[in-house]
Design a protein around this motif. Structure first.
Motif, short mmCIF file in Angstrom:
data_model
loop_
_atom_site.label_atom_id
_atom_site.label_comp_id
_atom_site.label_asym_id
_atom_site.label_seq_id
_atom_site.Cartn_x
_atom_site.Cartn_y
_atom_site.Cartn_z
N VAL B 38 0.87 -1.17 0.00
CA VAL B 38 0.00 0.00 0.00
C VAL B 38 0.91 1.23 0.00
CG1 VAL B 38 -1.78 1.33 1.22
CG2 VAL B 38 -1.84 -1.17 1.24
N GLY B 39 0.90 1.95 -1.11
CA GLY B 39 1.75 3.13 -1.22
C GLY B 39 1.00 4.39 -0.82
N CYS B 40 -0.20 4.53 -1.34
CA CYS B 40 -0.92 5.80 -1.16
C CYS B 40 -2.26 5.61 -0.46
CB CYS B 40 -1.16 6.45 -2.53
SG CYS B 40 -2.25 5.48 -3.61
N ASP B 41 -2.91 4.48 -0.70
CA ASP B 41 -4.26 4.22 -0.21
C ASP B 41 -5.29 5.19 -0.80
OD1 ASP B 41 -5.95 2.56 1.20
OD2 ASP B 41 -5.89 3.77 3.02
N CYS B 45 -1.17 5.24 -6.83
CA CYS B 45 0.24 4.86 -7.02
C CYS B 45 0.47 3.50 -7.66
CB CYS B 45 0.97 4.92 -5.69
SG CYS B 45 0.59 3.51 -4.61
N GLY B 46 -0.47 2.58 -7.56
CA GLY B 46 -0.32 1.28 -8.20
C GLY B 46 0.56 0.28 -7.46
N ALA B 47 1.02 0.61 -6.24
CA ALA B 47 1.83 -0.36 -5.48
C ALA B 47 1.01 -1.59 -5.11
CB ALA B 47 2.39 0.29 -4.22
N CYS B 48 -0.31 -1.45 -5.13
CA CYS B 48 -1.22 -2.51 -4.69
C CYS B 48 -1.78 -3.32 -5.85
CB CYS B 48 -2.38 -1.88 -3.93
SG CYS B 48 -3.35 -0.80 -5.01
N LYS B 58 -6.41 -2.15 -8.86
CA LYS B 58 -5.83 -1.62 -7.63
C LYS B 58 -6.55 -2.25 -6.44
CE LYS B 58 -4.27 2.66 -9.74
NZ LYS B 58 -4.61 4.03 -10.13
S1 FES Z 1 -2.00 1.81 -2.64
FE1 FES Z 1 -1.64 3.35 -4.11
S2 FES Z 1 -3.05 2.79 -5.68
FE2 FES Z 1 -3.46 1.34 -4.16
#
Ligand code: FES
Ligand SMILES: Cc1cc2nc3c(=O)[nH]c(=O)nc-3n(C[C@H](O)[C@H](O)[C@H](O)COP(=O)(O)OP(=O)(O)OC[C@H]3O[C@@H](n4cnc5c(N)ncnc54)[C@H](O)[C@@H]3O)c2cc1C
Ligand code: FES
Lengths: 262, 162
Positions: B38-41, B45-48, B58
């Motif tokens: 989880v980068g941004c929630d 960001c696409g980390a998820c 996402k």
């Molecule tokens: S945590 Fe950044 S898009 Fe889902």
């Protein structure tokens, strides 16, 4: 996010009953707007009715000179549809330009149109093509459907089932995307059909998507970028925010309009 | 609590979850699959990014309950330490990561874009397709190169399987 009850009906009828039984319930489509809004507690429904289990709400067909798109059809499905590409390539291109690939894999046309975000892309296509929004209760013409920022004429327990887009001789959408979010800073949709030319602007209007009659008249007389070159765009009804001032948006409307006409 | 059954990396799991549970929290907390980040929630960001029924999504913007009956693939499900997926191998080879936080999402997005755009996907398309994945470290060049190489590797893997 506040706690909520979750329902996943398998038919429109069940969804209808769930909505009626729980005033204030929210429909969940792709969740790409609703879930972020619930995290921020901008939306706090006690009941969420997920439309994802209703297969009938998905799909694209062509019938009687119109393209019918089910409310739960994702942006990616519209972008990749051979039916849409053949009949309304500009609509496929619009869908392909929404957000990013992951958002397009979840986000739906029904959710986008119901949400009527002033920076959303689909409302411009619905209005320019004179589409008809079909719901669990009635059919609503594009000119009646949108009702100001984040607002439509949809009633509390009304579900969009599908949208019919009349096939135009020519349809194109040009957007100047906000470089961070990809929402339209300004987007202009132009549709030319036997009944005339319709132009719709999104991203800019202080009360959301709107038509541009003076451009429609000029293009009906001569369908060319030159015909709308120098057209005076009124900035007094446009938004000013951290992304762009009204004057700049007015300028961009002219540029996007000429690009959409081609 | 609501019961949900879904398949994650080929394994069918059933669990009772609070309806609020996001898919990413289900993966990380219930299943201890902490490769998905989880980068941004806030859906930026696409980390998820994971695959649901073969498409990149996402997982911070999807309810676990919405994935009932779905096939979910996470970064843990594509290769092993002994035999990396061609896209993982390409990220290693091209040094396409620094802190590595964005990497699982980048790899899952990379595989998805090759699935859709084919092995011959060009640099411009890769850059466009990475719109939904943010990297704070690398400056993207090596990520783009890795995806080009990973695309070729995926094509070779497919050919070998046929
Ligand atoms: S945590 Fe950044 S898009 Fe889902
Ligand atoms: C990072 C990011 C970038 C984005 N960029 C863009 C962009 O460039 N352009 C753009 O246009 N959009 C953009 N979006 C928004 C995206 O297109 C959403 O998918 C869309 O606005 C909402 O669709 P949804 O299916 O996700 O709906 P949801 O979030 O599930 O629902 C949205 C609202 O519509 C209601 N609703 C949903 N379906 C129905 C229905 N069938 N009948 C009645 N009401 C319904 C819901 O109750 C809710 O109030 C972006 C979103 C994100 C997260
Ligand atoms: S490697 Fe650190 S965020 Fe991408």
């Amino acid at each position: 996010m506040y706690a909520f009850d979750y329902r996943r009906p398998h038919s429109l009828n069940e969804a209808d009953l769930a909505l009626k039984a729980h005033p204030g319930a929210k429909l969940l489509a792709g969740g790409q707007t609703l879930i972020p809004a619930m995290k921020l507690r901008l939306a706090e429904p006690g009941q969420v009715v997920d439309l994802g289990g209703i297969g009938d709400l998905k799909g694209i067909t062509q019938k009687d000179g119109a393209i019918r798109i089910g409310a739960m059809t994702t942006h990616a499905a519209v972008a990749e549809s051979t039916v849409v590409a053949a009949a309304l390539p500009g609509l496929a291109a619009l869908a392909a330009g929404i957000g990013d690939p992951h958002v397009r894999n979840r986000g739906t046309i029904g959710g986008s149109v119901a949400n009527n975000d002033p920076g959303a892309d689909y409302p411009a296509a619905v209005l320019a093509l004179g589409a008809t929004v079909h719901t669990s209760k009635r059919a609503i013409g594009a000119d009646q459907f949108f009702n100001g920022l984040f607002s439509t004429v949809l009633e509390e327990s009304e579900i969009i089932t599908h949208i019919d887009f009349p096939v135009a001789e020519r349809f194109a959408y040009a957007k100047f995307a906000n470089p961070a979010s990809r929402y339209a800073l300004v987007g202009v949709a132009v549709a030319k059909s036997k009944s005339g030319v319709r132009v719709a602007v999104t991203g800019a209007g202080a009360s959301g998507v709107y038509r541009l009659p003076q451009a429609e008249t000029a293009l009906a007389a001569s369908f060319s970028a030159k015909a709308v070159d120098g057209l005076k765009i009124d900035a007094s009804n446009l938004m000013s925010d951290i992304h762009a001032e009204a004057d700049y948006r007015a300028h961009l409307i002219g540029v996007m309009l000429r690009r959409a006409v081609g | 609590m609501s019961s949900v059954t879904l398949t994650v990396n080929g394994r069918t799991v059933t669990a009772d979850v609070d309806p609020r549970t996001l898919l990413v929290d289900f993966l990380r907390t219930n299943l201890r699959l902490t490769g998905t980040h989880v980068g941004c929630d806030t859906s930026q960001c696409g980390a998820c990014v994971v695959h649901v029924d073969g498409r990149a999504i996402k997982s911070c913007t999807t309810l676990a309950l919405s994935c009932a009956g779905s096939q979910v693939t996470t970064i843990e499900g594509i290769g092993t330490a002994a035999k990396l997926h061609p896209m993982q191998e390409a990220f290693r080879e091209h040094h396409a990561l620094q802190c590595g936080f964005c990497t699982p999402g980048m790899i899952m997005a990379g595989i998805d874009l090759v699935n859709r755009k084919g092995a011959k996907v060009d640099e411009h398309t890769i850059r466009e397709e990475l719109e939904g994945n943010i990297c704070r470290c690398t400056g993207y060049h090596n990520i783009v190169r890795a995806i080009e190489t990973g695309a070729a590797g995926m094509a070779a893997m497919k050919q070998a399987a046929e």
